[in-house]
Design a protein around this motif. Structure first.
Motif, PDB file in Angstrom:
ATOM      1  N   ASP A 157       0.842  -1.199   0.000  1.00  0.00           N
ATOM      2  CA  ASP A 157       0.000   0.000   0.000  1.00  0.00           C
ATOM      3  C   ASP A 157       0.878   1.250   0.000  1.00  0.00           C
ATOM      4  OD1 ASP A 157      -1.773   2.063   0.430  1.00  0.00           O
ATOM      5  OD2 ASP A 157      -2.703   1.171   2.209  1.00  0.00           O
ATOM      6  N   PRO A 158       0.843   2.070  -1.058  1.00  0.00           N
ATOM      7  CA  PRO A 158       1.697   3.260  -1.105  1.00  0.00           C
ATOM      8  C   PRO A 158       1.310   4.327  -0.091  1.00  0.00           C
ATOM      9  CG  PRO A 158       0.232   3.237  -2.988  1.00  0.00           C
ATOM     10  CD  PRO A 158       0.036   1.940  -2.259  1.00  0.00           C
ATOM     11  N   GLU A 159       0.154   4.154   0.554  1.00  0.00           N
ATOM     12  CA  GLU A 159      -0.283   5.122   1.548  1.00  0.00           C
ATOM     13  C   GLU A 159      -0.301   4.534   2.954  1.00  0.00           C
ATOM     14  OE1 GLU A 159      -3.568   7.488   0.326  1.00  0.00           O
ATOM     15  OE2 GLU A 159      -2.921   7.454  -1.759  1.00  0.00           O
ATOM     16  N   VAL A 160       0.550   3.536   3.181  1.00  0.00           N
ATOM     17  CA  VAL A 160       0.645   2.941   4.514  1.00  0.00           C
ATOM     18  C   VAL A 160       1.132   3.982   5.523  1.00  0.00           C
ATOM     19  CG1 VAL A 160       2.996   2.001   4.237  1.00  0.00           C
ATOM     20  CG2 VAL A 160       1.386   0.895   5.815  1.00  0.00           C
ATOM     21  N   TYR A 161       1.933   4.931   5.064  1.00  0.00           N
ATOM     22  CA  TYR A 161       2.339   6.076   5.874  1.00  0.00           C
ATOM     23  C   TYR A 161       1.518   7.257   5.352  1.00  0.00           C
ATOM     24  CZ  TYR A 161       6.403   3.018   6.480  1.00  0.00           C
ATOM     25  OH  TYR A 161       7.228   1.942   6.725  1.00  0.00           O
ATOM     26  N   PRO A 162       0.393   7.597   5.997  1.00  0.00           N
ATOM     27  CA  PRO A 162      -0.530   8.604   5.435  1.00  0.00           C
ATOM     28  C   PRO A 162       0.081   9.966   5.143  1.00  0.00           C
ATOM     29  CG  PRO A 162      -1.485   7.573   7.373  1.00  0.00           C
ATOM     30  CD  PRO A 162      -0.077   7.087   7.269  1.00  0.00           C
ATOM     31  N   SER A 163       1.069  10.386   5.926  1.00  0.00           N
ATOM     32  CA  SER A 163       1.622  11.724   5.725  1.00  0.00           C
ATOM     33  C   SER A 163       2.731  11.758   4.682  1.00  0.00           C
ATOM     34  CB  SER A 163       2.128  12.293   7.052  1.00  0.00           C
ATOM     35  OG  SER A 163       3.072  11.412   7.616  1.00  0.00           O
TER      36      SER A 163
END
Length: 134
Positions: free
Chosen positions: A61-67
């Motif tokens: 998931d490329p958005e596993v780190y939301p920021s």
């Protein structure tokens, strides 16, 4: 509301493998101790598995780190974050796309890109529990 907030988290010190069942988010906290050479960076890798002793794979998931959006070519990796001694680092993690067990691995590099040892402590705070109290 206040009670729900307080009973909705779980803290794990020095995590190796984290059972995230029932939690939708986390904060990974890291602190390098003492003097850290100028130019030192840390790479943070999150991997996951269906079993605690299973084979762990990088979280795609490329958005596993939301920021911060991770590089599609290096799934699960958050790289080249500058590190200074005695500074608290908090990394938000979205666990929604992760399997039940997650592993967060850190590696430090010196200014020339070579692996280096840095004394550090870490913790994971699991949050957004689907069941409470935790």
């Amino acid at each position: 509301m206040k009670r729900t907030l307080l009973e909705n988290h779980k803290v794990i010190l020095e995590p190796e493998v984290v059972d995230r069942e029932g939690f939708l988010s986390a904060i990974f906290a890291l602190k390098a101790s003492g003097d850290v050479a100028d130019g030192t960076t840390v790479n943070i890798m999150i991997s996951h598995s269906d079993a605690e002793d299973g084979e762990f794979e990088p979280v795609p998931d490329p958005e596993v780190y939301p920021s911060v959006r991770v590089d599609d070519k290096k799934p699960g990796e958050l790289g080249k974050i500058g590190v200074t001694g005695n500074e608290d680092m908090n990394i938000d993690i979205d666990l929604l796309g992760c399997r039940r067990f997650v592993k967060i691995t850190v590696s430090f590099k010196d200014k020339d890109g070579a692996e280096t040892e840095v004394t550090h402590t870490s913790a994971v705070v699991l949050g957004d529990s689907v069941n409470f109290p935790v």
